[in-house]
Design an enzyme around this catalytic site. Structure first.
Site, mmCIF file in Angstrom:
data_model
loop_
_atom_site.group_PDB
_atom_site.id
_atom_site.type_symbol
_atom_site.label_atom_id
_atom_site.label_comp_id
_atom_site.label_asym_id
_atom_site.label_seq_id
_atom_site.Cartn_x
_atom_site.Cartn_y
_atom_site.Cartn_z
ATOM 1 N N LYS A 98 0.930 -1.119 -0.109
ATOM 2 C CA LYS A 98 -0.019 0.114 -0.094
ATOM 3 C C LYS A 98 0.928 1.255 0.049
ATOM 4 O O LYS A 98 1.776 1.429 0.992
ATOM 5 C CB LYS A 98 -0.826 0.141 1.069
ATOM 6 N N ASP A 135 -0.898 -2.173 -4.220
ATOM 7 C CA ASP A 135 -2.250 -2.358 -3.810
ATOM 8 C C ASP A 135 -3.201 -0.713 -4.113
ATOM 9 O O ASP A 135 -2.480 0.290 -3.918
ATOM 10 C CB ASP A 135 -2.664 -2.430 -2.201
ATOM 11 N N GLN A 164 -10.204 -1.296 -8.801
ATOM 12 C CA GLN A 164 -11.558 -1.735 -7.963
ATOM 13 C C GLN A 164 -12.937 -1.513 -8.925
ATOM 14 O O GLN A 164 -12.986 -0.571 -9.485
ATOM 15 C CB GLN A 164 -11.504 -0.719 -6.753
ATOM 16 N N ARG A 185 -4.717 -6.942 -10.967
ATOM 17 C CA ARG A 185 -5.577 -7.497 -9.790
ATOM 18 C C ARG A 185 -7.029 -6.865 -9.934
ATOM 19 O O ARG A 185 -6.966 -5.483 -9.581
ATOM 20 C CB ARG A 185 -5.152 -7.694 -8.544
ATOM 21 N N GLY A 189 -13.643 -3.796 -4.492
ATOM 22 C CA GLY A 189 -13.471 -2.339 -3.839
ATOM 23 C C GLY A 189 -14.085 -2.793 -2.439
ATOM 24 O O GLY A 189 -14.919 -3.220 -1.785
ATOM 25 N N HIS A 228 -14.401 -13.854 -4.225
ATOM 26 C CA HIS A 228 -14.910 -14.873 -3.514
ATOM 27 C C HIS A 228 -16.472 -15.263 -4.175
ATOM 28 O O HIS A 228 -16.725 -16.280 -3.558
ATOM 29 C CB HIS A 228 -14.852 -14.805 -2.056
ATOM 30 N N ARG A 289 -12.494 -3.610 7.231
ATOM 31 C CA ARG A 289 -13.084 -4.010 6.140
ATOM 32 C C ARG A 289 -13.574 -5.293 5.706
ATOM 33 O O ARG A 289 -14.328 -5.521 4.778
ATOM 34 C CB ARG A 289 -12.180 -3.437 5.030
ATOM 35 N N ARG A 290 -12.719 -6.286 6.186
ATOM 36 C CA ARG A 290 -13.160 -7.670 5.897
ATOM 37 C C ARG A 290 -14.559 -8.044 6.798
ATOM 38 O O ARG A 290 -15.328 -8.811 6.189
ATOM 39 C CB ARG A 290 -11.984 -8.609 6.731
#
Length: 309
Positions: A98, A135, A164, A185, A189, A228, A289-290
Site C-alpha cells: 500500500k 495495492d 476496483q 488484480r 473494492g 470470492h 473492512r473484512r
C-alpha cells in the site's frame, strides 16, 4: 447501511481502541490475519504452498505519518523477502504494498517518496524471482497510485496494479492497463466511497466486475481475479475456456480465511489460486473492512465489541 457504518469505523480512533481491547478479539482477528510476525506468516505460506496454492504477502499498516514510519514499513518488507529467499517457493511469491504505508500521503514529496521506497521492495523481490503488486486504496489516491505503477514498470515490468470494480472509472482503466506483460488484480473494492465516483448497489458492482474482467481476459496481460463470489469465479472460468487461455496466463486470488475449500478446489481443477496473506500488528483497518464484506462475521464482531462471550 451496515456495511457503510463498519467501513466508517475503520477511521474512528475511539472505536478502534475499544475493539482492540475487547475480550476475544485476538481469536476473531486470527481468522483473517495470517500472523503477527514475518516468521509466522512465512510458516503459513509454507503450508499453503505445499498444497499447491500461491501467496501474496501484505504487511499491515496504512497512512505513514512521517518518513521514518514509511522507511520502517519498507524495511519490514525487505526483512520478509530475506526470509522468503530461503524457501524453495520463493520465486512464486508476490508481495502487496500500500503506497500510503510507504509515504504517499506525506505532502508534496509523498508520491516520489512512495515510488522510491517501493522501488527498493521491487529490487529485493526481483532478486529472488518474486513480484510486487501495488495495492489500491481509496479513490483519492487512484491517479497517484497508477502513476507510481507506470514508473516502476519501466524497470520492473511485472509490477502489478489493482483496480476496483466499484469505481465508475475502472472499465476505462482496465482498457488502458490490459497490455502485454501487465499484471492487474481486479477486486470489487473495500472502501466507503461517494456515489459520484463509485457504484453503490451490489448488483451494479457485480455487473461492472464482469465487464471489467472480460476486458482484462481478452487482453494480452495476466489478469488476477480477486473475488470470492461464486458467480464471478464461474464467469472467470467460462471466459478462460471461451478465450482459450492457458492456466498459467491468469490466476484467481482469495483472502486468507475466506473460502479455503474453494481455493483448494480451484487448484485441484487445474487453476492457479493465490492467497492474500496479511500479517503484522496494525490490523484494525484491514480487519474492519473484512468484517464489512462478510456479513456472517458481523454478529461475532458485535459480541466481541460489547464484551459478551
Amino acid at each position: 447501511m451496515l456495511r457503510r457504518s463498519l467501513l466508517r469505523m475503520a477511521n474512528d480512533p475511539r472505536v478502534r481502541s475499544r475493539v482492540e481491547s475487547a475480550p476475544g478479539t485476538d481469536e476473531l482477528v486470527s481468522r483473517f490475519v495470517a500472523g503477527r510476525t514475518a516468521p509466522e506468516v512465512v510458516a503459513v505460506a509454507d503450508d499453503l504452498t505445499s498444497k499447491g496454492l500461491q501467496v501474496t504477502f501484505d504487511r499491515l499498516g496504512e497512512n505513514a505519518t512521517d518518513e521514518d514510519e514509511a522507511a520502517e514499513c519498507t524495511q519490514g518488507y525487505l526483512d520478509l523477502l530475506a526470509l522468503v529467499a530461503q524457501e524453495p517457493w520463493a520465486d512464486q511469491v508476490d508481495v502487496s504494498v500500500k503506497l500510503s504505508a510507504v509515504g504517499l500521503q506525506l505532502g508534496r514529496a509523498g508520491e516520489q517518496l512512495a515510488h522510491d521506497f517501493t522501488r527498493r521492495i521491487c529490487e529485493a523481490a526481483a532478486g529472488i524471482g518474486a513480484t510486487v503488486t501495488v495495492d489500491m486504496e481509496d479513490h483519492t489516491t487512484t491517479d497517484a497510485t497508477l502513476a507510481v505503477v507506470e514508473r516502476l514498470r519501466q524497470d520492473f515490468p511485472s509490477t502489478g496494479a489493482v483496480l476496483q470494480a466499484y469505481l465508475r472509472r475502472t472499465e476505462s482503466d482496465c482498457r488502458a492497463l490490459a497490455t502485454e506483460e501487465s499484471r492487474v488484480r481486479l477486486c470489487k473494492g473495500a472502501y466507503s466511497e461517494p456515489a459520484g465516483v463509485a457504484l453503490q448497489s451490489r448488483h451494479e458492482i457485480d455487473l461492472s466486475y464482469a465487464r471489467c474482467l472480460r476486458v482484462l481476459m481478452e487482453g494480452p496481460g495476466h489478469p488476477m481475479i480477486a473475488t470470492h463470489d461464486p458467480r464471478l469465479v464461474e464467469i472467470g472460468v467460462a471466459l478462460a475456456r471461451k478465450l482459450g487461455r492457458d492456466p498459467g496466463s491468469f490466476e484467481f486470488q482469495m483472502l486468507f480465511g475466506v473460502r479455503p475449500i474453494e481455493q483448494r478446489r480451484l487448484v485441484d481443477i487445474g487453476h492457479q489460486c493465490r492467497v492474500y496473506l496479511p500479517y503484522g500488528t496494525d490490523w484494525y483497518g484491514y480487519f474492519t473492512r473484512r468484517v464489512a464484506e462478510k456479513p456472517a462475521t458481523v454478529s461475532l464482531f458485535a459480541r466481541q465489541l460489547i464484551g459478551r462471550r
